[in-house]
Design a protein around this motif. Structure first.
Motif, short mmCIF file in Angstrom:
data_model
loop_
_atom_site.label_atom_id
_atom_site.label_comp_id
_atom_site.label_asym_id
_atom_site.label_seq_id
_atom_site.Cartn_x
_atom_site.Cartn_y
_atom_site.Cartn_z
N GLN A 15 -4.81 3.44 -14.77
CA GLN A 15 -5.03 3.21 -13.34
C GLN A 15 -3.86 2.80 -12.48
OE1 GLN A 15 -5.80 1.73 -16.03
NE2 GLN A 15 -7.47 0.38 -15.70
N ALA A 16 -2.73 2.55 -13.06
CA ALA A 16 -1.53 2.48 -12.22
C ALA A 16 -1.53 1.40 -11.15
CB ALA A 16 -1.24 3.82 -11.56
N THR A 17 -2.26 0.34 -11.37
CA THR A 17 -2.04 -0.78 -10.47
C THR A 17 -1.12 -1.79 -11.14
OG1 THR A 17 -4.06 -1.81 -11.28
CG2 THR A 17 -4.20 -0.62 -9.20
N ALA A 18 -0.81 -1.59 -12.40
CA ALA A 18 0.01 -2.48 -13.22
C ALA A 18 -0.55 -3.88 -13.17
CB ALA A 18 1.46 -2.47 -12.82
N ASP A 21 -2.64 -7.90 -8.25
CA ASP A 21 -2.24 -8.82 -7.21
C ASP A 21 -0.80 -9.33 -7.43
OD1 ASP A 21 -1.99 -10.62 -5.20
OD2 ASP A 21 -3.66 -11.91 -5.81
N HIS A 22 0.13 -8.49 -7.11
CA HIS A 22 1.55 -8.85 -7.29
C HIS A 22 1.93 -10.12 -6.52
CE1 HIS A 22 3.33 -5.03 -9.11
NE2 HIS A 22 2.05 -4.82 -9.06
N ALA A 23 1.28 -10.33 -5.38
CA ALA A 23 1.64 -11.49 -4.56
C ALA A 23 1.38 -12.79 -5.32
CB ALA A 23 0.85 -11.46 -3.25
N PRO A 168 2.30 -1.82 -1.70
CA PRO A 168 2.18 -0.44 -2.21
C PRO A 168 0.84 -0.17 -2.92
CG PRO A 168 4.41 -1.21 -2.53
CD PRO A 168 3.60 -2.41 -2.07
N ASP A 169 0.16 -1.22 -3.42
CA ASP A 169 -1.14 -1.00 -4.03
C ASP A 169 -2.28 -0.92 -3.01
OD1 ASP A 169 -0.45 -0.63 -6.66
OD2 ASP A 169 -0.79 -2.70 -7.28
N LEU A 170 -1.96 -1.07 -1.74
CA LEU A 170 -2.98 -0.92 -0.69
C LEU A 170 -3.24 0.54 -0.37
CD1 LEU A 170 -2.89 -3.98 -0.29
CD2 LEU A 170 -2.35 -3.65 2.10
N SER A 204 -3.79 9.15 -7.77
CA SER A 204 -2.64 9.93 -7.34
C SER A 204 -1.40 9.09 -7.09
CB SER A 204 -2.99 10.74 -6.10
OG SER A 204 -3.36 9.89 -5.03
N GLN A 205 -1.49 7.75 -7.16
CA GLN A 205 -0.27 6.96 -7.01
C GLN A 205 0.46 6.78 -8.35
OE1 GLN A 205 -1.36 3.11 -5.40
NE2 GLN A 205 -1.49 2.16 -7.41
N ALA A 206 -0.21 7.17 -9.44
CA ALA A 206 0.35 6.92 -10.77
C ALA A 206 1.81 7.39 -10.93
CB ALA A 206 -0.53 7.55 -11.85
N LEU A 208 4.12 7.59 -8.93
CA LEU A 208 5.07 6.81 -8.14
C LEU A 208 5.18 5.36 -8.61
CD1 LEU A 208 3.52 8.79 -5.55
CD2 LEU A 208 5.87 8.26 -4.94
N HIS A 209 4.20 4.93 -9.40
CA HIS A 209 4.21 3.53 -9.87
C HIS A 209 4.50 3.42 -11.35
CE1 HIS A 209 2.09 1.63 -6.20
NE2 HIS A 209 2.49 2.85 -5.88
N MET A 210 4.67 4.55 -12.02
CA MET A 210 5.01 4.54 -13.44
C MET A 210 6.35 5.25 -13.60
SD MET A 210 1.37 5.67 -15.05
CE MET A 210 0.36 4.41 -15.79
N LEU A 262 10.16 -4.51 -4.52
CA LEU A 262 9.83 -5.41 -5.63
C LEU A 262 8.54 -5.00 -6.34
CD1 LEU A 262 10.27 -8.09 -7.20
CD2 LEU A 262 9.13 -9.28 -5.30
N HIS A 263 7.62 -4.39 -5.60
CA HIS A 263 6.38 -3.94 -6.23
C HIS A 263 6.66 -3.01 -7.42
CE1 HIS A 263 2.17 -2.80 -6.57
NE2 HIS A 263 2.65 -1.62 -6.94
N TYR A 264 7.55 -2.07 -7.21
CA TYR A 264 7.84 -1.07 -8.25
C TYR A 264 8.61 -1.71 -9.40
CZ TYR A 264 6.32 1.81 -4.39
OH TYR A 264 5.57 2.32 -3.36
N GLY A 266 8.20 -4.78 -10.30
CA GLY A 266 7.16 -5.49 -11.04
C GLY A 266 6.32 -4.55 -11.89
N ASP A 267 5.92 -3.42 -11.33
CA ASP A 267 5.14 -2.44 -12.10
C ASP A 267 5.88 -2.03 -13.38
OD1 ASP A 267 2.87 -2.27 -10.58
OD2 ASP A 267 3.35 -0.35 -9.64
N LEU A 268 7.17 -1.84 -13.24
CA LEU A 268 7.94 -1.33 -14.39
C LEU A 268 8.20 -2.39 -15.46
CD1 LEU A 268 10.50 1.01 -12.58
CD2 LEU A 268 8.39 1.66 -13.78
ZN LIG Z 1 1.62 -0.42 -8.41
#
Ligand SMILES: [Zn+2]
Length: 438
Positions: A15-18, A21-23, A168-170, A204-206, A208-210, A262-264, A266-268
């Motif tokens: 699901q690519a939200t990693a 809640d990154h915040a 970016p997860d919004l 469809s965000q996968a 870009l976030h992976m 920073l979101h990306y 963090g995802d990585l």
């Molecule tokens: Zn993400």
């Protein structure tokens, strides 16, 4: 390094939200830094920044486009009609969104997330997830509260960075591919979605976030579409825009763009975002192909990924709400580390390590979480009605030992997340200071 041979279109509900809640994940660290907590940055609407710096933006994006085309053979070039034209005085925001190739369904307005420990006056106007995002709210999003920000007022870098790091997860990266049945998908030139299920809200965000930057040669040959991941592009876009924003006196957008990047980062830091199937060796992958069980394998990895996120979210948030800032899991985030990190280290350092840590993480999850959730391919964790009770469910079967083992594993990953977070903050401060000196 392993190979996988099966159809990547099956990499569906990965699901690519990693992290959820990154915040909140960044907050235990950010709140300890007095200079980041000072309300010192003047809130500025996006349109004002775009109008004031149109020429600089056009120049930055042109330079980046050339660098991307030269540096990454998989990079899909920006169609010429989308490039940002500084001489056009109409619809700055719409043209900026087009030039970045992000979703036009968000308004990129002014808000910040309410963090654990914040005291909010009862008559404050608040916003919920659905005021900011068009995506359905998952388990972790329902409880979040946001505050609108007023142009000209002051806000702290900590709030800007934390809130933007979840943005970016919004839905910024949802619906951008040509087969996503969207207007922008038809215009953005990103081609067909290389993997992930185009029909899932987040699916469809996968790409870009992976970031699958360490595939072995056999996998690359068998599944070249796995190479079409783009988080590095996003990080560079936002870092370059932040550099411009700081240098031209638009501090708010400097911090906000760095939060997006920073979101990306963090995802990585999450192994499941850097390796399509951590913990699955070549032989097992081949065997599952032979046996026609590839779907099962993918479902198991997806469930482990989902359980990890639920567990991380529930453990970290509960401790934060209790104010247990000295708990080992929160200390793993807040303890200072000497970190030096820029986009140049994403592949050589960050994702290489995440890949190496994947099998260990996968093993702990498979051993310590009740088998139904992580070892039964007929089960779907994401959207499970008891998702929010993940800690109690694990404890009921595995007792304290399971919680201890999962906490230990999670602590290591949170410490790594914080290492890169702190490196990114150092990098942001250097951009901010550079602006002071010029
Ligand atoms: Zn993400």
């Amino acid at each position: 390094m392993r190979s996988i041979f099966f159809a990547v279109s099956l990499l569906a509900c990965h699901q690519a939200t990693a992290w959820s809640d990154h915040a909140s994940l960044a907050w235990p660290m950010l709140r300890t830094d007095a200079t980041l907590m000072q309300s010192r940055v003047v809130v500025e609407p996006l349109d004002a920044f775009l109008k004031a710096e149109a020429e600089g933006i056009a120049e930055v994006l042109t330079r980046l486009e050339i660098a991307m085309i030269e540096g990454d053979p998989e990079y899909p070039p920006t169609p010429a009609q989308l490039s940002f034209d500084a001489s056009n005085k109409k619809d700055f925001r719409g043209r900026f969104i087009d030039a970045l190739r992000i979703s036009p369904r968000l308004d990129y307005g002014l808000y910040r997330q309410v963090m654990a420990g914040d005291v909010i006056s009862p008559d404050s106007e608040t916003l919920g997830w659905s005021d900011l995002s068009y995506l359905p709210s998952g388990d972790s999003a329902q409880e979040r509260i946001y505050l609108p920000l007023t142009p000209g007022t002051r806000v702290s870098p900590a709030y800007i960075l934390a809130s933007a790091s979840d943005e970016p997860d919004l839905g910024m990266d949802v619906g951008l591919y040509s087969n996503n049945d969207t207007d922008v998908g038809a215009r953005y030139g990103l081609g067909e979605q290389p993997f992930g299920n185009p029909n899932l809200p987040y699916g469809s965000q996968a790409p870009l976030h992976m970031g699958f930057y360490h595939l072995d040669a056999v996998t690359e040959l068998a599944q070249p579409s796995l190479k079409r991941t783009l988080p590095l592009w996003r990080i560079k876009q936002y870092e370059e825009l932040a550099r411009l924003a700081f240098a031209s006196g638009h501090e708010y957008w400097g911090w906000r763009f760095m939060g997006w990047a920073l979101h990306y980062v963090g995802d990585l830091t999450q192994p499941y975002h850097t390796d399509p199937l951590p913990g699955v060796d070549l032989l097992s992958a081949l065997w599952s192909v032979v046996m026609g069980e590839t779907n099962d394998l993918i479902q198991l990895v997806s469930n482990r990924h989902g359980v990890l996120e639920s567990y991380q979210y529930r453990r970290v948030l509960a401790l934060m709400h209790e104010g247990a800032w000295q708990a080992p899991l929160l200390l793993a985030i807040s303890e200072p580390q000497t970190a030096c990190f820029t986009p140049e280290g994403v592949v050589s350092d960050l994702t290489a390590q995440s890949v190496a840590l994947g099998p260990g993480l996968d093993e702990v999850l498979s051993k310590r979480v009740p088998p139904l959730y992580v070892s039964d391919p007929s089960f779907e964790w994401v959207g499970y009605e008891f998702e929010a009770d993940v800690v109690a469910l694990i404890s009921a079967q595995g007792g304290d030992a399971a919680i201890q083992a999962l906490d230990n594993e999670l602590r290591g990953h949170l410490r790594r997340f914080s290492y890169y977070l702190q490196g990114w903050i150092t990098h942001t401060r250097a951009l901010e200071r550079g602006a002071d000196q010029s």
